[in-house]
Motif scaffolding. Structure first.
Motif, PDB file in Angstrom:
ATOM      1  N   LYS A   1      22.137   1.141 -16.255  1.00  0.00           N
ATOM      2  CA  LYS A   1      22.615   0.135 -15.296  1.00  0.00           C
ATOM      3  C   LYS A   1      23.915  -0.507 -15.770  1.00  0.00           C
ATOM      4  N   LEU A   2      23.983  -0.768 -17.071  1.00  0.00           N
ATOM      5  CA  LEU A   2      25.211  -1.376 -17.608  1.00  0.00           C
ATOM      6  C   LEU A   2      26.400  -0.435 -17.425  1.00  0.00           C
ATOM      7  N   THR A   3      26.179   0.852 -17.679  1.00  0.00           N
ATOM      8  CA  THR A   3      27.265   1.826 -17.504  1.00  0.00           C
ATOM      9  C   THR A   3      27.713   1.871 -16.048  1.00  0.00           C
ATOM     10  N   GLU A   4      26.771   1.818 -15.137  1.00  0.00           N
ATOM     11  CA  GLU A   4      27.127   1.843 -13.708  1.00  0.00           C
ATOM     12  C   GLU A   4      28.018   0.665 -13.342  1.00  0.00           C
ATOM     13  N   THR A   5      27.768  -0.489 -13.972  1.00  0.00           N
ATOM     14  CA  THR A   5      28.595  -1.668 -13.642  1.00  0.00           C
ATOM     15  C   THR A   5      30.053  -1.475 -14.047  1.00  0.00           C
ATOM     16  N   LYS A   6      30.290  -0.586 -14.999  1.00  0.00           N
ATOM     17  CA  LYS A   6      31.666  -0.379 -15.472  1.00  0.00           C
ATOM     18  C   LYS A   6      32.516   0.355 -14.431  1.00  0.00           C
ATOM     19  N   ARG A   7      31.867   0.950 -13.422  1.00  0.00           N
ATOM     20  CA  ARG A   7      32.658   1.619 -12.373  1.00  0.00           C
ATOM     21  C   ARG A   7      33.518   0.616 -11.625  1.00  0.00           C
ATOM     22  N   THR A   8      32.942  -0.538 -11.354  1.00  0.00           N
ATOM     23  CA  THR A   8      33.682  -1.554 -10.573  1.00  0.00           C
ATOM     24  C   THR A   8      34.281  -2.631 -11.462  1.00  0.00           C
ATOM     25  N   ALA A   9      33.786  -2.728 -12.700  1.00  0.00           N
ATOM     26  CA  ALA A   9      34.310  -3.763 -13.605  1.00  0.00           C
ATOM     27  C   ALA A   9      34.536  -3.158 -14.986  1.00  0.00           C
ATOM     28  N   PRO A  10      35.497  -2.224 -15.106  1.00  0.00           N
ATOM     29  CA  PRO A  10      35.727  -1.590 -16.415  1.00  0.00           C
ATOM     30  C   PRO A  10      36.328  -2.573 -17.417  1.00  0.00           C
ATOM     31  N   ASP A  11      36.079  -2.306 -18.685  1.00  0.00           N
ATOM     32  CA  ASP A  11      36.674  -3.110 -19.760  1.00  0.00           C
ATOM     33  C   ASP A  11      37.248  -2.162 -20.804  1.00  0.00           C
ATOM     34  N   ASP A  12      37.500  -2.670 -22.014  1.00  0.00           N
ATOM     35  CA  ASP A  12      38.102  -1.843 -23.064  1.00  0.00           C
ATOM     36  C   ASP A  12      37.057  -1.134 -23.927  1.00  0.00           C
ATOM     37  N   GLY A  13      35.786  -1.245 -23.575  1.00  0.00           N
ATOM     38  CA  GLY A  13      34.728  -0.694 -24.399  1.00  0.00           C
ATOM     39  C   GLY A  13      34.555   0.810 -24.247  1.00  0.00           C
ATOM     40  N   ILE A  14      33.751   1.371 -25.138  1.00  0.00           N
ATOM     41  CA  ILE A  14      33.520   2.815 -25.151  1.00  0.00           C
ATOM     42  C   ILE A  14      32.795   3.274 -23.885  1.00  0.00           C
ATOM     43  N   LEU A  15      31.885   2.474 -23.369  1.00  0.00           N
ATOM     44  CA  LEU A  15      31.172   2.868 -22.149  1.00  0.00           C
ATOM     45  C   LEU A  15      32.172   3.109 -21.014  1.00  0.00           C
ATOM     46  N   SER A  16      33.079   2.170 -20.818  1.00  0.00           N
ATOM     47  CA  SER A  16      34.076   2.307 -19.734  1.00  0.00           C
ATOM     48  C   SER A  16      34.969   3.513 -19.965  1.00  0.00           C
TER      49      SER A  16
END
Length: 399
Positions: free
Chosen positions: A199-214
């Motif tokens: 779920k956290l990874t999915e949130t990075k689609r609309t709210a990416p950051d500088d982290g490895i997941l994004s």
């Protein structure tokens, strides 16, 4: 050509002796008398037990020793560990080419030069934690108030995981790393972590950051499930290992005051000293599991395809052939050939980060707290014998 005795005479885990920093005496004896022997595990399996430094380096560098936990004969240290392997495997339980494919996507984040750019931020986090710990008290549990928060904050920053969720992932990590966890609890903890990270990874689609997941998501080469599985490995390994290494290192230095004084008076020697502490303590104390992929000979012993192998890193790191007076903590020793991070293609990806965190943490503690001492008798300390990563449950200190 020699063949080791076929009758198992050792079990896992064997109890530790009088020194909590040393490998179990039974394993040390096996290392001296029969360095490759058989061991009996919880499920009745009898893999090979390998204890010599040279043999372990050879095995870890030989792709005929498979890390694939789905192969028949792979040795599991507990029912919980076997349950953990039934889900999607992480890259440490893969062979090439799949292992290299995933590892390549992470290598850049853990290269020495890249990690070194984190030093100011790691120092800031360290100073903040020490400020808080010492603000209005003269005693504290170093594990809870410093050693665990530091690497947790750093790995959360790297991955793009909210630190506010640390209770959630730390509790589940402890379940996954206990040797005696019920398989049902392991399955639940694994599923909950997977759901959380998916779920956290999915949130990075609309709210990416500088982290490895994004970043992994943006590459478009991995599924969300693969990213979440990789993140689970990094999240657990990123905080559990360094936290326990930090606390155990402080205790080992307190028990060896001349070595503590050496590091406190010469903090510029920290990189060298950290290697010796890694060798001496070897917190991955249960060994590394492999399975023989094709018939071979190791250390003069014939091994057949499908036989399990347990590589004991802690006896290798005390091997007198490689480290004379290996039971002594000597921060001036050249310990660079230790295998605390493993060796070969599966050597720990995050070792530059772990080294940097340990350097900053230990030199800062010794500089800020020159009167540091145990707040309870040594005999009252609780060591993590039941965990796959060794360390301390608490470390009450005074200053």
């Amino acid at each position: 050509m020699a063949t080791a005795a076929s009758t198992p005479h050792l079990t896992a885990p064997e109890p530790r002796g009088a020194c909590p920093f040393a490998p179990p005496p039974a394993y040390q004896q096996a290392h001296r008398e029969e360095p490759i022997s058989r061991i009996s595990l919880w499920d009745g399996s009898t893999p090979w037990l390998v204890t010599r430094h040279e043999d372990i380096r050879t095995a870890l560098g030989d792709t005929r020793f498979s890390a694939d936990a789905t192969r028949p004969g792979f040795p599991f240290l507990s029912a919980g560990a076997k349950e953990l392997s039934t889900g999607r495997p992480t890259l440490i339980r893969m062979d090439d080419p799949e292992h290299s494919r995933l590892r390549r996507m992470l290598t850049g984040d853990f290269m020495i030069k890249k990690v070194e750019t984190l030093r100011p931020e790691i120092q800031r986090i360290t100073d903040d934690l020490l400020d808080r710990m010492t603000a209005d008290q003269s005693t504290a549990d170093l594990v809870a108030e410093f050693a665990l928060p530091l690497p947790s904050l750093v790995i959360c920053l790297l991955l793009g995981v909210p630190y506010e969720d640390h209770d959630f992932f730390q509790q589940r990590s402890r379940i996954l790393l206990r040797r005696d966890s019920d398989p049902g609890l392991v399955r639940t903890a694994q599923d909950e972590l997977a759901d959380y990270l998916t779920k956290l990874t999915e949130t990075k689609r609309t709210a990416p950051d500088d982290g490895i997941l994004s970043r992994l998501l943006a590459r478009g080469e991995l599924t969300v499930d693969e990213i979440a599985t990789t993140a689970r490995l990094l999240l657990i390994a990123g905080h559990e290992t360094t936290a326990n290494m930090t606390a155990l290192s402080v205790l080992a230095l307190l028990r060896n005051p001349e070595q503590l004084a050496l590091l406190r008076d010469h903090p510029e020697q920290a990189p060298h000293a950290i290697e010796e502490l890694l060798r001496y303590l070897t917190i991955v104390h249960s060994g590394l599991s492999r399975v023989v992929a094709e018939d071979l000979t190791l250390g003069g012993v014939e091994m057949r395809a499908g036989e399990g192998v347990l590589l004991l890193l802690n006896t290798a790191n005390r091997d007198e052939q490689e480290f004379p007076a290996g039971d002594d903590l000597d921060l001036t020793r050249d310990a660079r050939r230790h295998v605390a991070f493993g060796f070969g293609v599966h050597q720990c990806l995050g070792q530059p980060l772990a080294r940097l965190e340990l350097q900053v943490a230990l030199t800062s503690i010794l500089r800020r707290l020159p009167e540091l001492r145990l707040a309870v008798p040594f005999e009252e300390l609780r060591f993590r014998h039941e965990m796959l990563v060794y360390g301390l449950h608490e470390l009450p200190l005074a200053w």
